[in-house]
Scaffold this motif. Structure first.
Motif, PDB file in Angstrom:
ATOM      1  N   ARG A 107       0.802  -1.243   0.491  1.00  0.00           N
ATOM      2  CA  ARG A 107      -0.192   0.256  -0.155  1.00  0.00           C
ATOM      3  C   ARG A 107       0.922   1.291  -0.147  1.00  0.00           C
ATOM      4  O   ARG A 107       0.480   2.405  -0.506  1.00  0.00           O
ATOM      5  CB  ARG A 107      -0.893   0.238   1.043  1.00  0.00           C
ATOM      6  N   ARG A 108       1.996   0.857   0.540  1.00  0.00           N
ATOM      7  CA  ARG A 108       2.597   2.161   0.839  1.00  0.00           C
ATOM      8  C   ARG A 108       3.289   2.875  -0.535  1.00  0.00           C
ATOM      9  O   ARG A 108       3.134   4.150  -0.843  1.00  0.00           O
ATOM     10  CB  ARG A 108       3.935   2.464   1.814  1.00  0.00           C
ATOM     11  N   GLY A 109       3.683   1.872  -1.480  1.00  0.00           N
ATOM     12  CA  GLY A 109       4.474   1.713  -2.003  1.00  0.00           C
ATOM     13  C   GLY A 109       3.354   2.417  -3.389  1.00  0.00           C
ATOM     14  O   GLY A 109       3.554   3.257  -4.537  1.00  0.00           O
ATOM     15  N   ASP A 110       1.811   2.426  -3.464  1.00  0.00           N
ATOM     16  CA  ASP A 110       0.942   2.416  -4.451  1.00  0.00           C
ATOM     17  C   ASP A 110       0.853   4.275  -4.074  1.00  0.00           C
ATOM     18  O   ASP A 110       0.850   5.123  -5.120  1.00  0.00           O
ATOM     19  CB  ASP A 110      -0.482   1.960  -4.033  1.00  0.00           C
ATOM     20  N   GLU A 119       9.186   0.198  -1.603  1.00  0.00           N
ATOM     21  CA  GLU A 119       8.444  -0.966  -0.979  1.00  0.00           C
ATOM     22  C   GLU A 119       7.777  -1.618  -1.081  1.00  0.00           C
ATOM     23  O   GLU A 119       7.530  -2.370  -0.542  1.00  0.00           O
ATOM     24  CB  GLU A 119       7.223   0.439  -0.741  1.00  0.00           C
ATOM     25  N   PHE A 120       7.738  -1.431  -2.542  1.00  0.00           N
ATOM     26  CA  PHE A 120       7.498  -3.220  -3.045  1.00  0.00           C
ATOM     27  C   PHE A 120       8.224  -3.442  -3.371  1.00  0.00           C
ATOM     28  O   PHE A 120       7.869  -5.018  -2.754  1.00  0.00           O
ATOM     29  CB  PHE A 120       7.415  -2.838  -4.933  1.00  0.00           C
ATOM     30  N   LEU A 121       9.396  -3.879  -2.592  1.00  0.00           N
ATOM     31  CA  LEU A 121      10.392  -4.321  -2.929  1.00  0.00           C
ATOM     32  C   LEU A 121      10.577  -5.357  -1.310  1.00  0.00           C
ATOM     33  O   LEU A 121      10.425  -6.475  -1.418  1.00  0.00           O
ATOM     34  CB  LEU A 121      11.814  -4.059  -3.401  1.00  0.00           C
ATOM     35  N   LYS A 122       9.968  -4.423  -0.266  1.00  0.00           N
ATOM     36  CA  LYS A 122       9.706  -5.053   1.080  1.00  0.00           C
ATOM     37  C   LYS A 122       7.778  -5.838   0.949  1.00  0.00           C
ATOM     38  O   LYS A 122       8.579  -6.817   1.887  1.00  0.00           O
ATOM     39  CB  LYS A 122       9.352  -3.637   2.133  1.00  0.00           C
ATOM     40  N   ALA A 123       7.514  -5.305  -0.001  1.00  0.00           N
ATOM     41  CA  ALA A 123       5.988  -5.750  -0.269  1.00  0.00           C
ATOM     42  C   ALA A 123       6.290  -7.357  -0.047  1.00  0.00           C
ATOM     43  O   ALA A 123       5.935  -8.960  -0.530  1.00  0.00           O
ATOM     44  CB  ALA A 123       5.493  -5.345  -0.536  1.00  0.00           C
ATOM     45  N   TYR A 124       7.278  -7.245  -1.367  1.00  0.00           N
ATOM     46  CA  TYR A 124       7.912  -9.144  -2.164  1.00  0.00           C
ATOM     47  C   TYR A 124       8.490  -9.929  -1.614  1.00  0.00           C
ATOM     48  O   TYR A 124       8.524 -10.855  -1.540  1.00  0.00           O
ATOM     49  CB  TYR A 124       8.905  -7.854  -3.728  1.00  0.00           C
ATOM     50  N   LYS A 125       9.687  -9.254  -1.010  1.00  0.00           N
ATOM     51  CA  LYS A 125      10.005 -10.058   0.080  1.00  0.00           C
ATOM     52  C   LYS A 125       9.579 -11.026   1.321  1.00  0.00           C
ATOM     53  O   LYS A 125       9.957 -12.038   1.898  1.00  0.00           O
ATOM     54  CB  LYS A 125      11.492 -10.092   1.205  1.00  0.00           C
ATOM     55  N   GLY A 126       8.232 -10.014   1.714  1.00  0.00           N
ATOM     56  CA  GLY A 126       7.364 -10.390   2.509  1.00  0.00           C
ATOM     57  C   GLY A 126       6.796 -11.307   2.430  1.00  0.00           C
ATOM     58  O   GLY A 126       6.035 -11.588   3.604  1.00  0.00           O
ATOM     59  N   TYR A 144      -0.869 -12.664  -4.970  1.00  0.00           N
ATOM     60  CA  TYR A 144      -0.751 -11.397  -5.169  1.00  0.00           C
ATOM     61  C   TYR A 144       1.024 -11.395  -4.750  1.00  0.00           C
ATOM     62  O   TYR A 144       1.042 -10.313  -5.551  1.00  0.00           O
ATOM     63  CB  TYR A 144      -1.134 -11.301  -3.646  1.00  0.00           C
ATOM     64  N   ARG A 145       2.069 -12.360  -4.656  1.00  0.00           N
ATOM     65  CA  ARG A 145       3.114 -11.417  -4.582  1.00  0.00           C
ATOM     66  C   ARG A 145       3.462 -11.350  -6.857  1.00  0.00           C
ATOM     67  O   ARG A 145       4.449 -10.315  -6.635  1.00  0.00           O
ATOM     68  CB  ARG A 145       4.221 -12.935  -4.227  1.00  0.00           C
ATOM     69  N   ARG A 146       2.633 -11.602  -7.440  1.00  0.00           N
ATOM     70  CA  ARG A 146       3.096 -11.910  -8.264  1.00  0.00           C
ATOM     71  C   ARG A 146       2.853  -9.792  -9.273  1.00  0.00           C
ATOM     72  O   ARG A 146       3.326  -9.796  -9.930  1.00  0.00           O
ATOM     73  CB  ARG A 146       2.570 -12.624  -9.395  1.00  0.00           C
ATOM     74  N   LEU A 147       1.296 -10.045  -8.352  1.00  0.00           N
ATOM     75  CA  LEU A 147       1.032  -8.687  -9.021  1.00  0.00           C
ATOM     76  C   LEU A 147       1.462  -7.626  -8.250  1.00  0.00           C
ATOM     77  O   LEU A 147       2.609  -6.460  -9.633  1.00  0.00           O
ATOM     78  CB  LEU A 147      -0.314  -8.849  -7.664  1.00  0.00           C
ATOM     79  N   VAL A 148       2.536  -7.926  -7.279  1.00  0.00           N
ATOM     80  CA  VAL A 148       3.786  -6.628  -6.703  1.00  0.00           C
ATOM     81  C   VAL A 148       4.772  -7.552  -7.915  1.00  0.00           C
ATOM     82  O   VAL A 148       5.279  -5.744  -7.761  1.00  0.00           O
ATOM     83  CB  VAL A 148       4.478  -7.168  -4.761  1.00  0.00           C
ATOM     84  N   GLU A 149       5.663  -8.210  -8.080  1.00  0.00           N
ATOM     85  CA  GLU A 149       6.646  -8.530  -9.161  1.00  0.00           C
ATOM     86  C   GLU A 149       6.002  -7.757 -10.335  1.00  0.00           C
ATOM     87  O   GLU A 149       6.648  -7.034 -10.626  1.00  0.00           O
ATOM     88  CB  GLU A 149       7.019  -9.955  -9.410  1.00  0.00           C
ATOM     89  N   ALA A 150       4.647  -7.430 -10.864  1.00  0.00           N
ATOM     90  CA  ALA A 150       4.202  -6.398 -11.994  1.00  0.00           C
ATOM     91  C   ALA A 150       4.916  -4.879 -11.539  1.00  0.00           C
ATOM     92  O   ALA A 150       5.129  -4.218 -12.522  1.00  0.00           O
ATOM     93  CB  ALA A 150       3.005  -7.073 -12.597  1.00  0.00           C
ATOM     94  N   LYS A 151       4.752  -5.155 -10.427  1.00  0.00           N
ATOM     95  CA  LYS A 151       4.121  -3.244  -9.992  1.00  0.00           C
ATOM     96  C   LYS A 151       5.457  -3.112 -10.219  1.00  0.00           C
ATOM     97  O   LYS A 151       6.383  -1.758 -10.585  1.00  0.00           O
ATOM     98  CB  LYS A 151       3.821  -2.803  -8.708  1.00  0.00           C
ATOM     99  N   LEU A 152       6.931  -3.932  -9.832  1.00  0.00           N
ATOM    100  CA  LEU A 152       8.232  -3.537 -10.225  1.00  0.00           C
ATOM    101  C   LEU A 152       8.792  -3.573 -11.204  1.00  0.00           C
ATOM    102  O   LEU A 152       9.976  -2.957 -11.498  1.00  0.00           O
ATOM    103  CB  LEU A 152       9.178  -4.574  -8.981  1.00  0.00           C
ATOM    104  N   ALA A 153       8.370  -4.551 -11.799  1.00  0.00           N
ATOM    105  CA  ALA A 153       8.057  -4.782 -13.234  1.00  0.00           C
ATOM    106  C   ALA A 153       8.465  -3.223 -14.293  1.00  0.00           C
ATOM    107  O   ALA A 153       9.470  -2.947 -15.092  1.00  0.00           O
ATOM    108  CB  ALA A 153       7.666  -6.082 -14.054  1.00  0.00           C
TER     109      ALA A 153
END
Length: 223
Positions: free
Chosen positions: A167-170, A184-191, A198-207
């Motif tokens: 959420r903080r990344g958004d 923030e997205f990296l933190k979310a992905y690692k956690g 949902y992890r793949r969604l965060v991965e897409a945001k990082l991409a």
């Protein structure tokens, strides 16, 4: 021999009478208080069970209205539920369900109000944290960025740390802070657990930010 025994019995009786004269009232009071406490405890448990049954029935009515997509009926059912049984888990669940339907129907302000109620009144910390996560998303949709940041600050459950980071990344992206969003997205992905979609969604945001997701990210827990 009989006379001797009679004297002993009389002496014991006299001692018992003296003891009861000194402590009889106190013993009676203690026993009475104990019985009252036991009766009160049983009465409280009965009342709690009765309230839970009534709240459960009201929640079922709310749930049926939600499945039918009747947002007005859901709103009324939730209003009754939170008024009559605010301390039950059913009220917190009702708030979350009501807010979801209201948001789906384009009623953002009532949805925020329902989630705000859960944040303040839900009896269990887990429900309060879920409400904060959802409320922060609605606040971001309404461009209430400072309010969203404060709402996320209130999430304390360790199980929700990765979702808070997402959420903080958004929020950082909406505020034009791509570097903060990447962190923030990296933190979310690692956690997030590796098996979660949902992890793949965060991965897409990082991409989209030009960041490759780390392959050795530690597996965490999320709900």
């Amino acid at each position: 021999m009989a006379s001797h025994l009679d004297l002993e019995e009389q002496e014991q009786l006299d001692q018992l009478k003296a003891f009861w004269k000194s402590y009889g009232n106190l013993i009676t009071t203690v026993i009475t208080l104990g019985l009252l406490a036991f009766a009160g405890w049983n009465g409280w448990n009965w009342w709690q069970r009765e309230q839970a049954v009534k709240a459960g029935a009201m929640f079922e009515e709310l749930d049926r209205a939600a499945q039918a997509g009747d947002v007005d009926k859901v709103g009324r059912a939730f209003s009754d539920l939170k008024e009559r049984h605010p301390g039950t888990s059913y009220a917190a669940q009702g708030a979350l369900l009501t807010a979801k339907l209201q948001q789906d129907k384009g009623q953002s302000e009532p949805a925020r109000a329902a989630l705000s109620w859960a944040v303040e009144k839900a009896s269990e910390a887990e429900y309060r944290d879920i409400a904060r996560l959802r409320l922060a998303a609605l606040q971001m949709d309404a461009k209430q960025y400072d309010e969203a940041a404060k709402t996320l600050d209130g999430v304390k459950g360790a199980d929700f740390a990765a979702l808070v980071a997402d959420r903080r990344g958004d929020l950082a992206l909406l505020q034009g802070k791509p570097d903060a969003a990447k962190a923030e997205f990296l933190k979310a992905y690692k956690g997030l657990d590796k098996g979660l979609d949902y992890r793949r969604l965060v991965e897409a945001k990082l991409a989209t930010l030009g960041v490759a997701a780390p392959e050795d990210a530690a597996s965490g827990v999320a709900r």
